[in-house]
Enzyme design. Sequence first.
Site, mmCIF file in Angstrom:
data_model
loop_
_atom_site.group_PDB
_atom_site.id
_atom_site.type_symbol
_atom_site.label_atom_id
_atom_site.label_comp_id
_atom_site.label_asym_id
_atom_site.label_seq_id
_atom_site.Cartn_x
_atom_site.Cartn_y
_atom_site.Cartn_z
ATOM 1 N N ASP A 118 0.855 -1.184 0.000
ATOM 2 C CA ASP A 118 0.000 0.000 0.000
ATOM 3 C C ASP A 118 0.896 1.239 0.000
ATOM 4 O O ASP A 118 2.092 1.158 0.328
ATOM 5 C CB ASP A 118 -0.898 -0.025 1.233
ATOM 6 C CG ASP A 118 -1.750 1.222 1.347
ATOM 7 O OD1 ASP A 118 -2.331 1.639 0.327
ATOM 8 O OD2 ASP A 118 -1.828 1.785 2.459
ATOM 9 N N ASP A 136 -0.273 5.172 0.862
ATOM 10 C CA ASP A 136 -0.544 6.137 1.930
ATOM 11 C C ASP A 136 -0.708 5.452 3.281
ATOM 12 O O ASP A 136 -1.433 4.455 3.415
ATOM 13 C CB ASP A 136 -1.814 6.930 1.608
ATOM 14 C CG ASP A 136 -1.595 7.886 0.447
ATOM 15 O OD1 ASP A 136 -0.818 8.836 0.596
ATOM 16 O OD2 ASP A 136 -2.197 7.645 -0.628
#
Length: 271
Positions: free
Chosen positions: A125, A127
């Site tokens: 991922d 953020d």
Amino acid sequence: MVSKMKKKAAPTKSIKDINRRRWRRKTPIKNVVAASSAVLSSIHRRISKLLTKLGITSLSSNRKRNSYKILKKTTTHFNFHQESSLDNVCKTLLFDDNESTTTTTTTTTALLPPSILNRKTIFLDLDETLIHSTTTRPLDRFDFLVRPIIDGTPMDFYVVKRPGIDELLESLASRFEIVVFTAALKEYASLVLDRLDRNRFISHRLYRDSCRNIDGRLVKDLALVGRDLKSVVIVDDNPVSFSNQPENAILIKPFVDDICDRELWKLRRFF
């Protein structure tokens, strides 16, 4: 007298005379139909004679017998599983017919191209896992600034890198296929990754348009990426993202601005 009466008896009618009278009694439409039938019969006889000379008179009868045998065999050995498969094929055919296609099965295009190297894949991922960004300038520090155009408006994002990100990418790239899978917009995330991965350790990038919207939540469905689920893992701070494959996930603590954070160092040692 008797002889005279015999002479006056009606003459016998031939078959031709009877047919002529029948022909006259028919309506014009019936006459045309009858004439067409006669012509077709004549053509059929001529074709039959021609096929006889060519030695292929049994072609049509063989086709009928073969077709009958195939249908009979299929019907005899039909079972429940075949019926279910046939039902699915019929539904697919109806669907494809509406879409003007000629295929009999529906296929889903994988989100990623086939892997060149025979390596396991790690999905990361972006953020709050690798970086943290904000539209307001931090008071203490930030690592770089990106200015994407979103909905026609330029926006400033101040990005803070999570401690250990550079070492993690370099270490994993030598043994794994690295893919960043983010729910962020491409306009923003692509600029961040260009600055974050200058050495091109990341093999592929997947953005919000690759996520599935399930009940209003963005889910990263690993079944669509084109990789064997036994050889993939996803690292994310949001459990909703990997809710379809929780057994393939590593939940990481969200990152904001803690300069003492050591989660990526732990992750590096784990892999």
